[in-house]
Design a protein around this motif. Structure first.
Motif, PDB file in Angstrom:
ATOM      1  N   ALA A  80      12.161 -11.510  -7.812  1.00 26.46           N
ATOM      2  CA  ALA A  80      12.279 -12.763  -7.067  1.00 26.46           C
ATOM      3  C   ALA A  80      11.612 -12.686  -5.693  1.00 26.46           C
ATOM      4  CB  ALA A  80      13.759 -13.139  -6.911  1.00 26.46           C
ATOM      5  N   GLY A  81      11.203 -11.487  -5.288  1.00 21.02           N
ATOM      6  CA  GLY A  81      10.518 -11.325  -4.008  1.00 21.02           C
ATOM      7  C   GLY A  81      11.375 -11.604  -2.795  1.00 21.02           C
ATOM      8  N   ILE A  82      12.674 -11.240  -2.868  1.00 20.61           N
ATOM      9  CA  ILE A  82      13.582 -11.581  -1.761  1.00 20.61           C
ATOM     10  C   ILE A  82      13.795 -10.450  -0.762  1.00 20.61           C
ATOM     11  CG2 ILE A  82      14.828 -13.295  -3.131  1.00 20.61           C
ATOM     12  CD1 ILE A  82      16.960 -10.512  -2.720  1.00 20.61           C
ATOM     13  N   MET A  83      13.393  -9.212  -1.120  1.00 23.88           N
ATOM     14  CA  MET A  83      13.716  -8.080  -0.274  1.00 23.88           C
ATOM     15  C   MET A  83      12.664  -7.860   0.821  1.00 23.88           C
ATOM     16  SD  MET A  83      16.673  -6.929  -0.997  1.00 23.88           S
ATOM     17  CE  MET A  83      16.452  -5.743   0.309  1.00 23.88           C
ATOM     18  N   ASN A  84      13.054  -8.130   2.044  1.00 21.40           N
ATOM     19  CA  ASN A  84      12.244  -7.879   3.215  1.00 21.40           C
ATOM     20  C   ASN A  84      10.791  -8.286   3.023  1.00 21.40           C
ATOM     21  OD1 ASN A  84      12.313  -7.097   5.873  1.00 21.40           O
ATOM     22  ND2 ASN A  84      12.104  -4.903   5.472  1.00 21.40           N
ATOM     23  N   PRO A  85      10.551  -9.534   2.621  1.00 23.87           N
ATOM     24  CA  PRO A  85       9.187  -9.972   2.356  1.00 23.87           C
ATOM     25  C   PRO A  85       8.291  -9.910   3.581  1.00 23.87           C
ATOM     26  CG  PRO A  85      10.686 -11.849   2.443  1.00 23.87           C
ATOM     27  CD  PRO A  85      11.538 -10.625   2.455  1.00 23.87           C
ATOM     28  N   GLY A  86       7.017  -9.635   3.335  1.00 22.18           N
ATOM     29  CA  GLY A  86       6.056  -9.551   4.431  1.00 22.18           C
ATOM     30  C   GLY A  86       5.989  -8.198   5.098  1.00 22.18           C
ATOM     31  N   LYS A  87       6.772  -7.246   4.608  1.00 30.57           N
ATOM     32  CA  LYS A  87       6.759  -5.894   5.177  1.00 30.57           C
ATOM     33  C   LYS A  87       6.111  -4.934   4.171  1.00 30.57           C
ATOM     34  CE  LYS A  87       9.395  -8.139   7.958  1.00 30.57           C
ATOM     35  NZ  LYS A  87      10.832  -7.954   8.014  1.00 30.57           N
ATOM     36  N   VAL A  88       5.368  -4.001   4.657  1.00 29.34           N
ATOM     37  CA  VAL A  88       4.665  -2.961   3.899  1.00 29.34           C
ATOM     38  C   VAL A  88       3.541  -3.547   3.038  1.00 29.34           C
ATOM     39  CG1 VAL A  88       4.838  -0.999   2.310  1.00 29.34           C
ATOM     40  CG2 VAL A  88       6.754  -1.539   3.828  1.00 29.34           C
ATOM     41  N   LEU A  89       3.903  -4.465   2.136  1.00 27.09           N
ATOM     42  CA  LEU A  89       2.931  -5.072   1.226  1.00 27.09           C
ATOM     43  C   LEU A  89       2.798  -6.568   1.485  1.00 27.09           C
ATOM     44  CD1 LEU A  89       4.009  -3.419  -2.143  1.00 27.09           C
ATOM     45  CD2 LEU A  89       2.078  -2.752  -0.703  1.00 27.09           C
ATOM     46  N   LYS A  90       1.588  -7.054   1.325  1.00 28.48           N
ATOM     47  CA  LYS A  90       1.351  -8.485   1.402  1.00 28.48           C
ATOM     48  C   LYS A  90       1.187  -8.965  -0.037  1.00 28.48           C
ATOM     49  CE  LYS A  90      -1.415 -11.888   3.933  1.00 28.48           C
ATOM     50  NZ  LYS A  90      -2.503 -12.063   4.920  1.00 28.48           N
ATOM     51  N   MET A 141      -2.701   0.594  -4.149  1.00 29.81           N
ATOM     52  CA  MET A 141      -2.105  -0.675  -3.760  1.00 29.81           C
ATOM     53  C   MET A 141      -1.556  -1.415  -4.977  1.00 29.81           C
ATOM     54  SD  MET A 141      -2.259  -0.619  -0.534  1.00 29.81           S
ATOM     55  CE  MET A 141      -1.506  -2.229  -0.334  1.00 29.81           C
ATOM     56  N   ASP A 142      -2.281  -1.346  -6.085  1.00 32.01           N
ATOM     57  CA  ASP A 142      -1.826  -2.019  -7.297  1.00 32.01           C
ATOM     58  C   ASP A 142      -0.539  -1.394  -7.822  1.00 32.01           C
ATOM     59  OD1 ASP A 142      -2.168  -3.928  -9.485  1.00 32.01           O
ATOM     60  OD2 ASP A 142      -2.578  -2.164 -10.718  1.00 32.01           O
ATOM     61  N   LEU A 143      -0.450  -0.064  -7.792  1.00 31.34           N
ATOM     62  CA  LEU A 143       0.768   0.609  -8.247  1.00 31.34           C
ATOM     63  C   LEU A 143       1.956   0.243  -7.366  1.00 31.34           C
ATOM     64  CD1 LEU A 143      -0.630   4.150  -9.148  1.00 31.34           C
ATOM     65  CD2 LEU A 143       0.330   2.476 -10.745  1.00 31.34           C
ATOM     66  N   MET A 144       1.737   0.168  -6.059  1.00 37.40           N
ATOM     67  CA  MET A 144       2.820  -0.214  -5.160  1.00 37.40           C
ATOM     68  C   MET A 144       3.289  -1.644  -5.436  1.00 37.40           C
ATOM     69  SD  MET A 144       2.140   1.535  -1.432  1.00 37.40           S
ATOM     70  CE  MET A 144       0.383   1.805  -1.345  1.00 37.40           C
ATOM     71  N   ARG A 145       2.361  -2.534  -5.685  1.00 38.73           N
ATOM     72  CA  ARG A 145       2.739  -3.925  -5.986  1.00 38.73           C
ATOM     73  C   ARG A 145       3.502  -4.002  -7.313  1.00 38.73           C
ATOM     74  NH1 ARG A 145      -2.768  -4.791  -4.310  1.00 38.73           N
ATOM     75  NH2 ARG A 145      -2.829  -5.563  -2.150  1.00 38.73           N
ATOM     76  N   ARG A 146       3.097  -3.197  -8.288  1.00 43.30           N
ATOM     77  CA  ARG A 146       3.811  -3.185  -9.579  1.00 43.30           C
ATOM     78  C   ARG A 146       5.252  -2.709  -9.400  1.00 43.30           C
ATOM     79  NH1 ARG A 146      -0.133  -0.136 -13.868  1.00 43.30           N
ATOM     80  NH2 ARG A 146      -2.112  -0.690 -12.883  1.00 43.30           N
ATOM     81  N   ILE A 147       5.423  -1.690  -8.574  1.00 39.89           N
ATOM     82  CA  ILE A 147       6.777  -1.189  -8.314  1.00 39.89           C
ATOM     83  C   ILE A 147       7.613  -2.270  -7.625  1.00 39.89           C
ATOM     84  CG2 ILE A 147       8.114   0.470  -6.945  1.00 39.89           C
ATOM     85  CD1 ILE A 147       5.788   2.460  -7.405  1.00 39.89           C
TER      86      ILE A 147
END
Length: 476
Positions: free
Chosen positions: A465-475, A452-458
């Motif tokens: 900026a966190g603009i791409m499809n927020p709230g999907k796959v990762l929280k 999960m940490d590696l996915m969040r780093r990617i």
């Protein structure tokens, strides 16, 4: 999205990129884009953007990053986990690729095709066929789903057994990053070991890392021989043995092996116009066998006949029929592809898109049905799917006469039972539909902390900026 992001001025700036005609603000026109197919998720959006070029996509994402505006990429809106649905807050802007639908180039010698991300899958099939080639991804939604969505969910479908998922069917990508930067990775090479494979990061990312605007797809020669059979069996164990025999006898010519229960056949013949039971006798289980050969029709016919004869002699097959025409082949496949839709008239349906090792399918199916029926007496299990690759659509229809809302309200409870057994058998809670919103929280509970940490780093590296499809796959 910042508090001023939904202001008329900012929407005007986005509209200026694509032109007012392609910046939809009419709520009636936006409405079909706000709900996914099963009706589980309903979102809101002030604007639907329809860019017509790579440069327009780049400008949209650059402005979005600068202003903190959330962007939800959407292609055919056929996803089943809410990955393409905007959030309820009403500030997400939908970016549709429907205007970017060109087939850019076809190379029948190198067996490749370059297409826009907004190409409809059925149109890709048609373009390949015009050059004597085939693109093998086959889905029930192929008349409306689009290539960027297929890639973003790493779609599988009915031909994975022979050809693989979209990840195996794509050689290169063109992607617009959340910053507006453009990565041109449209390479036709089957061998290219020059550093990290960026392509694989975007395939299956569900639009959270960038927008796929183009792809190099693998093509294959059109098969010269094609046979489809439908067989009735006593058990899932017999189906597994028959699959093992088919794999040994047919090798790569075995392009489909689909498992279906009796209840699924009853649902389709009852509710899908034109569908009929291919067999005169009733059986607990059925398999659809698809064989495609590159040399001749005679080879395919010989393989199918030998397989069925072997199955009869071993007591695995109780009855079977071979489609005698292309129309009959399509009719049998239509039954299989309609099985999920056929559950709708039966009331509520709790869905699972899971995979387990092929050898574990019989045990998983037996254990899951016992557990589900114990938790919900009268529940009707309609489990079917791609037995050859271990992907089972473990769907459960409500008990006859039950309250639909109450039944659907137990979705998470039943998910926990089924997914728990899937994980015990070394399987996956998402075989081909993705994570989206539906399984986001569950993903975090079953993956290790380091994963999960590696996915969040990617995610942070590509989309600061966190603009791409927020709230999907990762929280995040």
């Amino acid at each position: 999205m910042s508090s001023s992001a939904t202001s008329s001025d900012l929407l005007d700036r986005f509209a200026g990129i694509v032109g007012e005609k392609h910046a939809v603000r009419d709520p009636t026109e936006i409405a079909p884009h706000l709900v996914e197919n099963r009706g589980l998720y309903h979102g809101a959006s002030p604007m639907l953007l329809k860019p017509g070029s790579l440069e327009e996509v780049s400008a949209i994402l650059k402005l979005a990053s600068e202003t903190g505006t959330a962007i939800v990429p959407q292609t055919g809106n056929t996803g089943l986990v809410g990955g393409q649905t905007p959030r309820e807050g009403g500030s997400d802007i939908i970016l549709s690729l429907e205007r970017m639908n060109r087939v850019r180039d076809i190379d029948p010698v190198g067996n490749t095709m370059i297409v826009d991300g907004g190409c409809i899958l059925a149109d890709v099939h048609k373009a390949a066929a015009e050059h004597g080639r085939m693109f093998p991804l086959s889905l029930g939604s192929e008349g409306s789903c689009r290539i960027a969505g297929n890639l973003s969910t790493n779609a599988g479908g009915t031909a994975v057994l022979a050809y693989g998922n979209m990840r195996q069917l794509c050689l290169g990508l063109e992607v617009v990053l959340p910053t507006g930067e453009i990565w041109n990775g449209l390479r036709r090479l089957k061998k290219d070991n020059t550093g990290y494979d960026l392509r694989d990061l975007f395939i299956g990312a569900e639009g959270t890392l960038g927008v796929i605007t183009g792809a190099v797809l693998k093509l294959f020669p059109q098969p010269l021989g094609h046979q489809v059979a439908f067989a009735g069996l006593r058990s899932v164990e017999d189906a597994l043995t028959l699959f093992k025999n088919a794999s040994s006898l047919c090798g790569t010519a075995l392009t489909g092996f689909e498992l279906m229960p009796r209840i699924g056949v009853e649902f389709t013949t009852r509710h899908i116009p034109g569908v009929r039971d291919p067999l005169e006798t009733v059986h607990p289980w059925y398999v659809l066998i698809d064989i495609s050969t590159s040399d001749s029709a005679e080879t395919a016919e010989r393989m199918m006949t030998a397989l069925l004869e072997q199955g009869y002699e071993a007591g695995l097959i109780q009855d079977a029929t071979i489609a005698s025409s292309e129309a009959q082949q399509k009719a049998i496949w239509h039954m299989r592809e309609s099985m999920s839709d056929a559950q709708k008239p039966e009331g509520g349906s709790i869905k699972h898109d899971v995979s387990v090792p092929v050898a574990q399918i019989p045990q998983f199916m037996a254990e899951a049905e016992t557990a589900v029926v114990a938790a919900m007496p009268g529940a009707r299990v309609c489990a079917f799917g791609h037995m050859g690759d271990g992907n089972i659509h473990y769907n459960i229809s409500q008990p006859v006469g039950a309250d639909k809302a109450e039944f659907i309200g137990r979705w998470r409870e039943i998910n926990k039972i089924v997914h728990g057994l899937v994980l015990q058998h070394g399987g996956s809670i998402s075989a081909e539909h993705g994570i989206g919103q539906l399984k986001r929280d569950e993903l975090a509970s079953i993956r290790s902390d380091i994963e999960m940490d590696l996915m969040r780093r990617i995610k942070t590296a590509f989309d600061p900026a966190g603009i791409m499809n927020p709230g999907k796959v990762l929280k995040v």
